[in-house]
Design a protein around this motif. Structure first.
Motif, mmCIF file in Angstrom:
data_model
loop_
_atom_site.group_PDB
_atom_site.id
_atom_site.type_symbol
_atom_site.label_atom_id
_atom_site.label_comp_id
_atom_site.label_asym_id
_atom_site.label_seq_id
_atom_site.Cartn_x
_atom_site.Cartn_y
_atom_site.Cartn_z
ATOM 1 N N PHE A 69 45.459 57.583 26.461
ATOM 2 C CA PHE A 69 45.989 58.914 26.787
ATOM 3 C C PHE A 69 47.307 59.148 26.063
ATOM 4 O O PHE A 69 47.574 60.263 25.597
ATOM 5 C CB PHE A 69 46.175 59.064 28.291
ATOM 6 N N VAL A 70 48.133 58.124 25.950
ATOM 7 C CA VAL A 70 49.394 58.248 25.202
ATOM 8 C C VAL A 70 49.089 58.598 23.748
ATOM 9 O O VAL A 70 49.726 59.475 23.147
ATOM 10 C CB VAL A 70 50.217 56.945 25.295
ATOM 11 N N THR A 71 48.101 57.917 23.174
ATOM 12 C CA THR A 71 47.697 58.207 21.793
ATOM 13 C C THR A 71 47.157 59.621 21.666
ATOM 14 O O THR A 71 47.473 60.339 20.704
ATOM 15 C CB THR A 71 46.639 57.195 21.338
ATOM 16 N N MET A 72 46.343 60.032 22.614
ATOM 17 C CA MET A 72 45.764 61.383 22.593
ATOM 18 C C MET A 72 46.854 62.451 22.609
ATOM 19 O O MET A 72 46.823 63.414 21.837
ATOM 20 C CB MET A 72 44.837 61.561 23.797
ATOM 21 N N MET A 73 47.830 62.292 23.474
ATOM 22 C CA MET A 73 48.905 63.275 23.567
ATOM 23 C C MET A 73 49.758 63.287 22.303
ATOM 24 O O MET A 73 50.217 64.347 21.859
ATOM 25 C CB MET A 73 49.778 62.987 24.791
ATOM 26 N N ARG A 74 49.932 62.124 21.692
ATOM 27 C CA ARG A 74 50.666 62.069 20.424
ATOM 28 C C ARG A 74 49.904 62.805 19.332
ATOM 29 O O ARG A 74 50.486 63.537 18.528
ATOM 30 C CB ARG A 74 50.861 60.607 20.019
ATOM 31 N N ASP A 75 48.595 62.636 19.311
ATOM 32 C CA ASP A 75 47.773 63.272 18.283
ATOM 33 C C ASP A 75 47.694 64.788 18.465
ATOM 34 O O ASP A 75 47.823 65.550 17.509
ATOM 35 C CB ASP A 75 46.351 62.699 18.302
ATOM 36 N N LEU A 76 47.459 65.231 19.702
ATOM 37 C CA LEU A 76 47.168 66.651 19.952
ATOM 38 C C LEU A 76 48.427 67.493 20.115
ATOM 39 O O LEU A 76 48.404 68.705 19.878
ATOM 40 C CB LEU A 76 46.290 66.796 21.192
ATOM 41 N N LYS A 77 49.500 66.876 20.584
ATOM 42 C CA LYS A 77 50.756 67.606 20.803
ATOM 43 C C LYS A 77 50.560 68.802 21.737
ATOM 44 O O LYS A 77 51.113 69.883 21.518
ATOM 45 C CB LYS A 77 51.363 68.046 19.460
ATOM 46 N N VAL A 78 49.791 68.599 22.788
ATOM 47 C CA VAL A 78 49.602 69.608 23.825
ATOM 48 C C VAL A 78 50.611 69.308 24.934
ATOM 49 O O VAL A 78 50.606 68.205 25.486
ATOM 50 C CB VAL A 78 48.168 69.563 24.386
ATOM 51 N N PRO A 79 51.484 70.239 25.306
ATOM 52 C CA PRO A 79 52.514 69.932 26.308
ATOM 53 C C PRO A 79 51.942 69.815 27.718
ATOM 54 O O PRO A 79 51.095 70.610 28.126
ATOM 55 C CB PRO A 79 53.463 71.129 26.201
ATOM 56 N N VAL A 80 52.397 68.816 28.443
ATOM 57 C CA VAL A 80 52.045 68.658 29.852
ATOM 58 C C VAL A 80 53.321 68.361 30.630
ATOM 59 O O VAL A 80 54.326 67.924 30.061
ATOM 60 C CB VAL A 80 51.009 67.534 30.070
ATOM 61 N N THR A 81 53.261 68.594 31.935
ATOM 62 C CA THR A 81 54.368 68.228 32.819
ATOM 63 C C THR A 81 53.850 67.199 33.813
ATOM 64 O O THR A 81 52.830 67.420 34.473
ATOM 65 C CB THR A 81 54.916 69.458 33.565
ATOM 66 N N MET A 82 54.544 66.063 33.917
ATOM 67 C CA MET A 82 54.100 64.943 34.744
ATOM 68 C C MET A 82 54.899 64.897 36.048
ATOM 69 O O MET A 82 56.109 64.689 36.030
ATOM 70 C CB MET A 82 54.279 63.638 33.972
ATOM 71 N N PHE A 83 54.212 65.099 37.169
ATOM 72 C CA PHE A 83 54.822 65.008 38.496
ATOM 73 C C PHE A 83 54.544 63.601 39.029
ATOM 74 O O PHE A 83 53.444 63.302 39.493
ATOM 75 C CB PHE A 83 54.244 66.075 39.416
ATOM 76 N N LEU A 84 55.558 62.732 38.963
ATOM 77 C CA LEU A 84 55.360 61.305 39.211
ATOM 78 C C LEU A 84 55.802 60.883 40.599
ATOM 79 O O LEU A 84 56.845 61.315 41.108
ATOM 80 C CB LEU A 84 56.110 60.492 38.155
ATOM 81 N N THR A 85 54.991 60.011 41.201
ATOM 82 C CA THR A 85 55.261 59.409 42.506
ATOM 83 C C THR A 85 55.646 57.950 42.306
ATOM 84 O O THR A 85 54.929 57.205 41.619
ATOM 85 C CB THR A 85 54.002 59.489 43.395
ATOM 86 N N ASP A 86 56.748 57.519 42.910
ATOM 87 C CA ASP A 86 57.230 56.167 42.642
ATOM 88 C C ASP A 86 56.234 55.098 43.058
ATOM 89 O O ASP A 86 56.040 54.113 42.345
ATOM 90 C CB ASP A 86 58.559 55.929 43.351
ATOM 91 N N SER A 87 55.575 55.261 44.204
ATOM 92 C CA SER A 87 54.628 54.240 44.650
ATOM 93 C C SER A 87 53.461 54.082 43.688
ATOM 94 O O SER A 87 52.826 53.024 43.639
ATOM 95 C CB SER A 87 54.103 54.576 46.050
ATOM 96 N N ALA A 88 53.171 55.109 42.884
ATOM 97 C CA ALA A 88 52.077 55.046 41.920
ATOM 98 C C ALA A 88 52.509 54.482 40.580
ATOM 99 O O ALA A 88 51.690 53.912 39.852
ATOM 100 C CB ALA A 88 51.470 56.437 41.725
ATOM 101 N N ILE A 89 53.775 54.631 40.221
ATOM 102 C CA ILE A 89 54.219 54.236 38.873
ATOM 103 C C ILE A 89 55.032 52.953 38.862
ATOM 104 O O ILE A 89 55.285 52.399 37.792
ATOM 105 C CB ILE A 89 55.041 55.357 38.201
ATOM 106 N N ARG A 90 55.427 52.446 40.022
ATOM 107 C CA ARG A 90 56.414 51.353 40.056
ATOM 108 C C ARG A 90 55.906 50.067 39.397
ATOM 109 O O ARG A 90 56.713 49.243 38.969
ATOM 110 C CB ARG A 90 56.851 51.067 41.494
ATOM 111 N N ASN A 91 54.584 49.880 39.319
ATOM 112 C CA ASN A 91 54.075 48.664 38.688
ATOM 113 C C ASN A 91 54.176 48.702 37.163
ATOM 114 O O ASN A 91 54.032 47.682 36.501
ATOM 115 C CB ASN A 91 52.629 48.405 39.105
ATOM 116 N N ASP A 92 54.427 49.891 36.591
ATOM 117 C CA ASP A 92 54.594 49.996 35.131
ATOM 118 C C ASP A 92 55.258 51.333 34.798
ATOM 119 O O ASP A 92 54.648 52.212 34.202
ATOM 120 C CB ASP A 92 53.244 49.877 34.424
ATOM 121 N N ARG A 93 56.511 51.456 35.142
ATOM 122 C CA ARG A 93 57.227 52.711 34.855
ATOM 123 C C ARG A 93 57.365 52.939 33.348
ATOM 124 O O ARG A 93 57.447 54.071 32.891
ATOM 125 C CB ARG A 93 58.602 52.693 35.516
ATOM 126 N N GLY A 94 57.379 51.854 32.583
ATOM 127 C CA GLY A 94 57.540 51.985 31.140
ATOM 128 C C GLY A 94 56.393 52.707 30.457
ATOM 129 O O GLY A 94 56.566 53.199 29.334
#
Length: 283
Positions: free
Chosen positions: A116-141
């Motif tokens: 997905f990171v590669t896809m967004m780099r290729d397409l350059k379509v803007p998105v807004t990410m609403f992030l929850t800490d309990s969902a991202i804490r295992n790999d915030r990077g």
């Protein structure tokens, strides 16, 4: 005397042969590099092959089985939705505009598909990410390169509770706590907030204001596996609609991937004659 003349002729032939070889090698392009130029001059700028941006963009979309989306219009000089100084935090599901644009928002952050990171780099379509800490804490990077690409960073609470069941102080801890964590991790404090499940009350608005947020963002459509769910009975996109998606993987998408779901979403948008704009430019 004859020996002297013969020796002189032989030396002359050797010199001519060496000169010829040197001249020939000067006209031969070195593997992996440009041909030499007279007197050591640099190659002219016009000799450099330039890439056609439209062709490169078409190739990037083709890689994902898509056709290029139309370029979005220039954002308005004045944002159509703003929070008045000291006023309540606005709650929006769409942006007032007549342009045929929609906005993609993606929630939670549980699935971390590198494609997905590669896809967004290729397409350059803007998105807004609403992030929850309990969902991202295992790999915030995972989200760092997406933010570096220019995608929006927004708040979706620490633990994804139903805020309507909490006191205003408990809501403030959920919202402000996530503001602090996102700022510490990514170096910026979000301006936008989405309540989990879309559930909010006046305590939510007050807490969001205390935490320095400019808007509570809901949605008009939500992307599922292959199709969108619409709130309106005509099942059509309208200018300024905000679309909800989630960071989901094959276990939730019946074997399909995050990139396949995103490609389906973009096809729905394009088939209805819309393109995607950056939410933060309008809100």
């Amino acid at each position: 005397m004859k020996k002297t003349i013969a020796l002189w002729a032989a030396l002359t032939a050797v010199a001519l042969f060496a000169t010829g070889c040197t001249a020939a090698s000067a006209d031969t392009e070195t593997p992996g590099g440009p041909a030499a130029t007279p007197s050591g001059a640099a190659p002219s700028a016009g000799a450099k092959k330039t890439e056609d941006p439209a062709a490169a963009r078409a190739a990037a979309y083709r890689k994902w089985g898509l056709k290029p989306l139309a370029a979005p219009p220039a954002p308005p000089s004045t944002k159509p939705v703003t929070r008045p100084a000291g006023g309540p935090v606005p709650v929006v599901s769409d942006i007032p505009t007549t342009e045929k644009i929609v906005f993609i928002t993606i929630d939670d952050g549980a699935e971390k598909d590198p494609e997905f990171v590669t896809m967004m780099r290729d397409l350059k379509v803007p998105v807004t990410m609403f992030l929850t800490d309990s969902a991202i804490r295992n790999d915030r990077g995972y989200f760092t390169p997406l933010i570096a690409q220019g995608h929006g960073l927004a708040n979706h609470t620490l633990t994804h509770p139903n805020l309507r069941t909490l006191t205003q102080e408990a809501q403030r801890r959920e919202i402000c706590g996530q503001q602090d964590k996102l700022a510490a991790e990514y170096g910026k404090r979000p301006r936008l907030f989405r309540p989990p499940y879309g559930n909010w009350n006046e305590g939510t608005r007050a807490a969001a204001a205390e935490c320095g947020l400019d808007a509570i963002v809901l949605w008009r459509e939500s992307m599922q596996i292959k199709d969108m769910q619409y709130q309106r009975p005509d099942r059509k996109l309208r200018p300024g609609d905000i679309i909800l998606a989630h960071f989901r993987g094959p276990s939730e998408l019946k074997g399909r991937t995050m990139t396949q779901m995103t490609a389906n979403l973009l096809r729905h948008i394009q088939e209805q004659g819309f393109t995607v704009a950056r939410l933060e430019d309008y809100l």
